[in-house]
Write a protein that holds these residues in place. Structure first.
Motif, mmCIF file in Angstrom:
data_model
loop_
_atom_site.group_PDB
_atom_site.id
_atom_site.type_symbol
_atom_site.label_atom_id
_atom_site.label_comp_id
_atom_site.label_asym_id
_atom_site.label_seq_id
_atom_site.Cartn_x
_atom_site.Cartn_y
_atom_site.Cartn_z
ATOM 1 N N GLY C 371 0.819 -1.205 0.000
ATOM 2 C CA GLY C 371 0.000 0.000 0.000
ATOM 3 C C GLY C 371 0.853 1.255 0.000
ATOM 4 O O GLY C 371 0.615 2.183 -0.772
ATOM 5 N N ALA C 394 -6.189 3.884 1.933
ATOM 6 C CA ALA C 394 -6.544 2.469 1.833
ATOM 7 C C ALA C 394 -7.305 2.210 0.538
ATOM 8 O O ALA C 394 -7.026 1.238 -0.182
ATOM 9 N N ALA C 395 -8.221 3.110 0.210
ATOM 10 C CA ALA C 395 -9.062 2.887 -0.965
ATOM 11 C C ALA C 395 -8.218 2.857 -2.229
ATOM 12 O O ALA C 395 -8.389 1.989 -3.088
ATOM 13 N N ALA C 397 -5.006 2.160 -2.580
ATOM 14 C CA ALA C 397 -4.166 0.959 -2.644
ATOM 15 C C ALA C 397 -5.006 -0.243 -3.044
ATOM 16 O O ALA C 397 -4.635 -1.010 -3.941
ATOM 17 N N ASP C 398 -6.152 -0.383 -2.415
ATOM 18 C CA ASP C 398 -6.992 -1.537 -2.724
ATOM 19 C C ASP C 398 -7.468 -1.512 -4.173
ATOM 20 O O ASP C 398 -7.561 -2.548 -4.822
ATOM 21 N N ARG C 399 -7.747 -0.299 -4.679
ATOM 22 C CA ARG C 399 -8.227 -0.219 -6.046
ATOM 23 C C ARG C 399 -7.146 -0.700 -7.015
ATOM 24 O O ARG C 399 -7.405 -1.507 -7.905
ATOM 25 N N ILE C 401 -4.679 -2.688 -6.386
ATOM 26 C CA ILE C 401 -4.459 -4.118 -6.196
ATOM 27 C C ILE C 401 -5.526 -4.900 -6.961
ATOM 28 O O ILE C 401 -5.243 -5.886 -7.634
ATOM 29 N N ARG C 402 -6.743 -4.393 -6.905
ATOM 30 C CA ARG C 402 -7.835 -5.080 -7.581
ATOM 31 C C ARG C 402 -7.701 -4.922 -9.104
ATOM 32 O O ARG C 402 -7.710 -5.893 -9.848
ATOM 33 N N THR C 408 -2.271 -10.652 -3.665
ATOM 34 C CA THR C 408 -1.866 -10.467 -2.272
ATOM 35 C C THR C 408 -3.108 -10.499 -1.390
ATOM 36 O O THR C 408 -4.182 -10.062 -1.807
ATOM 37 N N SER C 410 -3.485 -8.755 1.241
ATOM 38 C CA SER C 410 -3.748 -7.454 1.849
ATOM 39 C C SER C 410 -2.743 -6.431 1.358
ATOM 40 O O SER C 410 -1.635 -6.777 0.961
ATOM 41 N N ARG C 411 -3.114 -5.164 1.407
ATOM 42 C CA ARG C 411 -2.185 -4.098 1.024
ATOM 43 C C ARG C 411 -1.077 -3.938 2.055
ATOM 44 O O ARG C 411 -0.129 -3.207 1.860
ATOM 45 N N ARG C 412 -1.216 -4.614 3.221
ATOM 46 C CA ARG C 412 -0.217 -4.454 4.278
ATOM 47 C C ARG C 412 0.955 -5.422 4.149
ATOM 48 O O ARG C 412 1.929 -5.335 4.860
#
Ligand code: ATP
Ligand code: ATP
Ligand code: MG
Ligand code: MG
Lengths: 324, 297, 516, 324
Positions: C371, C394-395, C397-399, C401-402, C408, C410-412
């Motif tokens: 992230g 968070a949003a 990073a998650d976007r 990743i998706r 992964t 998690s982004r962590r």
């Protein structure tokens, strides 16, 4: 770190440059000596040169040992404490009537064991070198003070205490000890494959491991060498001041590290030599000797030492970058 | 042993303070008092001593014996501590009027005694109180060492105009540094006739330099405090004299006085435990011999 | 020829004492329900595979399928969780790299793992130095290393410090080293990722030569045409599972891709053409360290491809344009206006994004979470007052990743725990979230699987559609050839030729790059 | 180094684990406190808790400053010297009749300048952080001694000297100062983008630079914060001991580094927090306080401190590896 960037950005000094660099540091030492010779009559007397060689000797040996560790990207903060502790151990053994040779041997062996302990902590327990050697530093001083009960143990063995004062072929025995350490150290570091493994581990320990280098053994080797050098210096110190005292050699670890870095060792590992720390140690000794001869105020002496360290290392950096 | 009287020295890692502690220990045994032995790890660690004093007071002892490491700095903490327990001072003074009793050697006076001893030794060797002398101090910024230096320099200036201080050096707490400074002084000042090494560690280092160069006849050295090593140097004529205090008595009497105060007895406010010059000539006198060979264990 | 055979013989002499080679075509190495877990991650689910003596066995699979994990197990780099490995029919522990090396199992790992501070020769002989009476024979080692390099046709000085070489050159050193030692069983984990066509051809000749000497080869690559060119058999991994092994003659690309990603892809090189818009950037005679006198333009909606051999100066040009290295001469016009780009931030503010060539050295903060890596260029934008808006952080990073299908939980998770291809996606993701007018992608698909490659190319199209321009640097000719609207060929720091989309043949472009 | 390998081999503590880890170190502190409460009556007295909070305060603040630097993969060896030097500067200014507020401000500003100097040496001159801060350490002590002429300067300002002994809401003012530093430090490191940049620079400065992070400014920031924290501690020390003395706070740099590492900071950079070093400092303070209350011989105290450092960091390593 920006420094790291600079160091990894381009090719590091090649062979030829490294020798040139050694020469240039040597040149600096010579220049210092010539200047001091002009500034004070006393400098070039045989007596003073002997003193100078004696004064730099112990730091020089410590710095060589320290360099092995730093090349593996580690650090050994305990060396000062090991020096003090060794002086206590040898004094204690001699006072207990142990024969000289055995006392010397036992003290060196204790140095080996301290190194083994450090490497064990790093390799098996996963502790940072800084922490395990800092812990030893603290504990060893405590043990030494416990043995001496906070005081000093006199050494009455004449053969032992006169050694540090003796000369051989007109050169102080302490300086001979530097040679006795430096020559095998040179062969080890620059000519044997174990030396190369130190560099490899410091440069990229994973790559070394994949190449079949026994990384753990290499780390053991480095810390054992450092601690044994420190124990050896402890013997020399005990011989020189004729006592065992656990609080001696305080701060010598920083002096040893500084000598090593002035001599071109990189604290990020994989860069270093044997001649560099020797020159570094004698440059520092010369600064102190010169300041004493010129009767520079002790406080100014500190200020000047700090500034000179900056200037020397700065020009070293410049030269290395320029050499690329 | 219900009564607790902690003793706080300046630096537990030095022999001098170990003698003080030995005296206190003996007093504790003799008087049936529990005597925790406390102290910082370096004479320059003022903050450390203040913390130790705070901790000692928190244990609610009957009284506290302390050797203040710095005059001004310990003043307030001692005032504070004295609100809850009686405080007995030993060795050095502090900027506080709260002491119930005070047993000291005057370090300035000690410096003067050293100057007198040095002048006498030089006169004995050369026939006159003249020549170049030097002083080497173990560490800068330490109260008692400052006072010795001050007393020494003042006495030389006012009483011995023939003696000239050519070097006023500070080391870093290491005997080896003392040794190195001394060898360099010998090189730089061929006419040097005397040196004051103002504590035990420096006396060891400087003595070693004199011994190495066999200059005991030419350069007279006065040390401060004593141990086996420096007494040996004195015997061999490497050192010309040692200024010794009575640390054992300070420790012993400190605890004894503290117990008396805690019981509400009246005690003397100021006691000078004295400093003596020891030379080869007087070192076998019983009184001096007892000072040189304290019963540490 | 001399150099290699000499050295190989020396090592042959050492190795034959250890293990007996198996007759050609018999199983030499067998995996029995071999399994590897990283904590909760099942990197390799129980896998059973057989490698036959003397074959070239290719392994393909998506990013994170477990290929590198398998190799690390075989070379004793990491311990297995359970299962068995048989070497010449007998179970072996392979508990550390030494044991593998002693049996003659060697590998060229995916990320170059060599010592940057040591010389090329020292790296090639590391762990196996020539000694006489306890001392190293430095001269002899340098000469031998040079002989091997020359013999392989790698134009590299054996006494140079490794760190002074480009990644591609380092990759060649690693290859030479493994070839010099790998007497029985030699594994290549994406060896051509940093090589150009010519070097690849050299490598293939080397591999065939080793095969003819009886060495078993395992070859991992995302480039299927290489697999068809080289391999005797091919195995496919999907999500840590071994889904099949085929003789190369009985399969085709479509089948392999379907096995790998469980669906079909009609076209890898997804290319959409847009009408070129305004000029975004123009360089005139730009010079700097490593490149000289480069003039080119990038317009909105077009991909400008830079092709050349290793060390041709493309990356240096990109870094110069991005303000990382000072340029010494020439001008840059940004949307028609003359600008000077003194540092990276100026470049970013103008609207330039650079996904650099080496993810390990330039692209990622490996020991920090995914992230943080993705958000690094955009924290400024997420700052509200003194602090960062954590929800936005968070949003975003998650976007990414998706969208990029970064594998992964998690982004962590730290970037270092990602497979090579997934790390590359993080580098790209960080610039997508930043956004820009000009995107410079330096070797963007190194180590990326076919499925994701197609995704990335589709992504390029989306960027172009939104009016951006792209500089695409690649040493993989098909990639630039198929994608670039305008293709520039670099040689020794100079731009030597330019072609429109598919205007010149592969051979022509290659010849210009080599200067034939 | 093997340590580096271990640290980079798997994921470092994730968010949840980091809090857990903080908790666990906190748990250790609580356990220590409970044990000491059982072993000695004096421990849980308000007086002693006040003492403990006071005694850990200065190291805690230094450790927080140091942590910023260590996260960038640097090190600041000068903090002890800066503390001593600041005490001299403020005493000197007050003795010269400068108003209190101005003296305090000027001392803090001097801290800023020292940090600027360090960063300048690292960024512009390419010096290793170890060397430039070691040089400052040496020189600053010299300058301080020169100002005081090797002695001490008394501070007569009552308001200033009573501050360190004062309480506020029953909590010692020194501990309030920890809070005053720690809260903004937490916001800075964990909630602002500059904190993220520190981590990025410590992890891979080249990647950070290419992502638009102003690496040089980040390094300036880290060293300025460290030196300013040290100057602030110098003010607190001067208030506590009522004098300016250049030789004070010797070795505090090592204590600060040790606190930081005990608190989970990695000397290889990119791993660290604000609460970690605070806990580390108070664990060390508790060990000392407890040893004093239990009347442990001061030599044994050193030995135990060394051993405890090893044990604590070892279990920390174990937990982190286990958490993967
Ligand atoms: N050190 C590690 N810790 C935790 N998980 C890991 C680690 N190394 C790899 N993994 C995980 O194991 C899986 C397999 O990774 P591996 O590197 O084997 O993939 P790969 O097939 O080589 O992919 P690529 O084509 O991208 O190189 C991935 O999900 C990856 O995230
Ligand atoms: N800092 C520098 N100063 C001077 N020359 C450099 C510098 N860095 C690299 N070079 C040289 O510039 C040339 C171009 O290297 P560059 O990495 O840009 O090539 P490239 O075309 O990107 O090839 P590849 O990335 O495939 O290796 C090389 O010969 C390299 O050695
Ligand atoms: Mg892989
Ligand atoms: Mg490139």
């Amino acid at each position: 770190m920006s420094v790291e960037t600079i160091e990894s950005a381009g090719p590091a000094p090649r062979k030829g440059v490294s020798i040139l660099f050694g020469l240039t540091l040597f040149g600096l030492l010579i220049v210092l000596w010539l200047l001091l010779g002009l500034a004070t009559n006393a400098f070039w007397t045989p007596n003073n040169i002997s003193n100078l060689l004696r004064q730099g000797a112990m730091t020089a040996i410590l710095a060589v040992g320290q360099t092995f560790v730093i090349i593996t990207a580690g650090i050994d903060l305990s060396v000062g404490a090991v020096v003090g502790f060794s002086s206590v151990v040898v004094a204690w053994l001699l006072a207990a009537g142990v024969p000289l040779w055995l006392a010397l041997l036992a003290t060196l062996l204790m140095g080996v064991l301290i190194g083994v302990f450090h490497a064990f902590g790093i390799v098996r327990m996963g502790l940072p070198p800084f922490i395990i050697t800092l812990a030893t530093l603290t504990s060893l001083r405590g043990i030494g003070l416990l043995i001496t009960n906070g005081s000093t143990i006199s050494i009455t063995n004449e053969a032992f205490t006169t050694f540090s004062r003796a000369d051989f072929l007109g050169i102080p025995s302490l300086f001979w000890m530097v040679i006795v350490v430096a020559v095998p150290a040179y062969v080890f570091l620059h000519l044997s494959r174990f030396g190369r493994y130190l560099f490899a581990v410091g440069s990229n320990s994973e790559a070394a491991r994949l190449s079949g280098v026994n990384v753990n053994r290499t780390i053991y080797l480095a810390y054992i060498l450092s601690s044994t050098c420190a124990a050896f210096v402890g013997l020399l110190l005990a011989s020189r001041i004729g006592i065992g005292n656990a609080t001696q050699a305080e701060g010598w670890e920083l002096q040893a590290i500084a000598s090593s870095v002035i001599g071109g060792t990189s604290l990020f590992g994989a860069v270093g030599s044997v001649h560099g720390p020797l020159l570094g140690a004698f440059i520092l000794a010369t600064i102190n000797n010169g300041a004493n001869l010129l009767n520079v105020n002790s406080f100014w002496q500190r200020i000047i030492t700090g500034l000179l360290i900056i200037v020397i290392v700065y020009f070293d950096q410049l030269r290395r970058r320029g050499a690329r | 042993q219900d009564v607790t009287i902690p003793i706080i020295v300046k630096d537990t890692t030095s022999f001098y303070w170990q003698i003080v502690l030995a005296g206190a220990r003996a007093a504790g045994k003799d008087l049936g008092v529990n005597v925790p032995e406390l102290g910082a790890q370096a004479e320059s660690d003022i903050n450390g001593q203040i913390s130790i004093l705070e901790n000692a007071v928190a244990g609610a002892p009957a009284a506290v014996v302390i050797a203040p490491t710095e005059f001004k700095a310990l003043g307030k903490p001692i005032d504070e501590a004295a609100k809850s327990v009686p405080i007995i001072g030993i060795d050095s003074a502090a900027d506080s009027k709260a002491f119930s009793s005070f047993l000291t050697t005057d370090n300035v006076q000690g410096g003067r005694i050293a100057a007198d001893g040095l002048a006498a030794a030089i006169k004995e060797a050369t026939g006159k109180e003249e020549g170049e002398v030097a002083i080497i101090t173990n560490l800068p910024g330490v109260g008692s060492l400052d006072q010795r230096r001050e007393g020494f320099l003042d006495q030389i200036k006012t009483k011995y105009p023939g003696l000239k201080v050519v070097a006023d050096k500070y080391a870093d707490g290491q005997a080896t540094t003392g040794l190195n400074i001394m060898t360099d002084l010998i090189t730089a000042n061929p006419n040097l006739v005397g040196v004051f090494a103002s504590n035990l560690i420096m006396a060891q280092g400087v003595g070693q330099a004199i011994a190495e160069n066999k200059l005991g006849d030419k350069i007279k050295v006065i040390g401060f405090d004593s141990d086996e090593k420096t007494v040996g140097f004195l015997k061999e004529g490497v050192l010309a004299g040692l200024v010794v205090q009575d640390p054992y008595r300070m420790g012993y009497d400190g605890v004894k006085t503290a117990l008396a105060v805690s019981k509400g007895e009246k005690v003397e406010a100021n006691v000078d435990t004295g400093a003596n010059l020891v030379t080869k000539a007087n070192m076998s006198e019983p009184k001096i011999d007892a000072l040189l060979n304290p019963k540490v264990n | 020829m001399t150099g290699l055979s000499e050295v190989t013989q020396r090592h042959d002499g050492q190795i034959t004492a250890v293990g007996h080679p198996v007759p050609k075509g018999e199983p030499i190495l067998e995996l029995k329900v071999l399994k590897k877990n990283y904590g909760a991650v099942e990197a390799l689910k129980p896998a059973t595979m057989t490698f036959l003596s003397g074959e070239i066995h290719a392994i393909v699979g998506e990013n994170g399928a477990g290929k590198s994990t398998l190799i690390k197990l075989l070379t004793g780099v990491i311990p297995r969780t359970s299962g068995e490995i048989l070497w010449c029919g007998a179970p072996v522990a392979l508990a550390n790299p030494n044991e593998a090396i002693a049996r003659g199992i060697n590998a060229v790992h995916q990320e170059v793992v060599l010592c940057p501070h040591l010389s090329v020769a020292a790296n090639m002989f590391l762990g196996d130095e020539m000694n006489s009476r306890g001392l190293m024979r430095k001269r002899a080692m340098t000469d031998a290393a040079q002989a091997v390099l020359d013999d392989l046709g790698f134009n590299l000085p054996a006494n140079a410090e490794l760190g002074s070489l480009t990644i591609g050159q380092q990759q060649l050193v690693a290859t030479a080293r493994a070839a010099m030692r790998g007497t029985q069983f030699l594994i290549f984990d994406e060896p051509t990722a940093y090589l150009t066509g010519q070097e690849s051809a050299q490598l293939f000749r080397l591999i065939r030569r080793l095969q003819s000497q009886g060495v078993t080869i395992v070859y991992i690559s995302h480039r299927l045409e290489e697999v068809f060119e080289l391999a005797d058999r091919v195995s496919v991994l999907r999500d840590g599972t071994h889904v099949g092994t085929r003789p190369i003659t009985e399969t085709n690309e479509a089948e392999l891709i379907a096995l790998m990603i469980n669906r079909t892809i009609e076209q890898i090189y997804h290319k959409e053409h847009f009408a070129p818009g305004e000029t975004i950037v123009e360089t005139r005679g730009l010079s700097g360290p490593g490149f000289r006198d480069v003039s080119l333009t990038v317009r909105a909606g077009e991909i400008v491809g830079l092709y050349g051999l290793i060390g041709a100066g493309r990356s240096e040009f990109a870094l110069g344009l991005y303000g990382r290295h000072p340029t010494t001469a020439g001008e840059i016009y940004w949307q028609g206006r003359k600008v000077s780009i003194a540092n990276e931030r100026t470049a970013m503010e103008l609207g330039i994004a650079l996904a650099p060539e080496s993810r390990r050295d330039q692209g990622l903060c490996l020991n920090l979470p995914i992230g943080l890596n993705i958000n690094l260029p955009v924290f400024r934008r997420m700052t509200r007052g003194l602090t960062i808006n954590r929800a936005e952080e968070a949003a975003n990073a998650d976007r990414q990743i998706r969208d990029l299908q970064i594998k992964t939980p998690s982004r962590r998770v730290l970037a270092s725990a990602m497979s090579g291809g997934n790390q590359q996606k993080i580098v790209i993701g960080k610039w997508l979230s930043h956004g820009a007018r000009l995107f410079i992608f330096d070797e963007p698909t190194v180590g990326v699987d076919v499925g994701t490659k197609a995704e990335i190319y589709r992504l390029f199209a989306r960027l172009l559609e939104n009016g951006a321009g792209i500089i695409l640097i690649s040493s993989y000719l098909p990639e630039v050839y198929e994608l670039a609207d305008r293709l520039h060929v670099f040689r020794q720091g100079r731009l030597v030729a330019s072609h429109d989309y598919r205007a010149a043949s592969h051979e022509e472009v290659l010849a210009q790059a080599i200067n034939a």
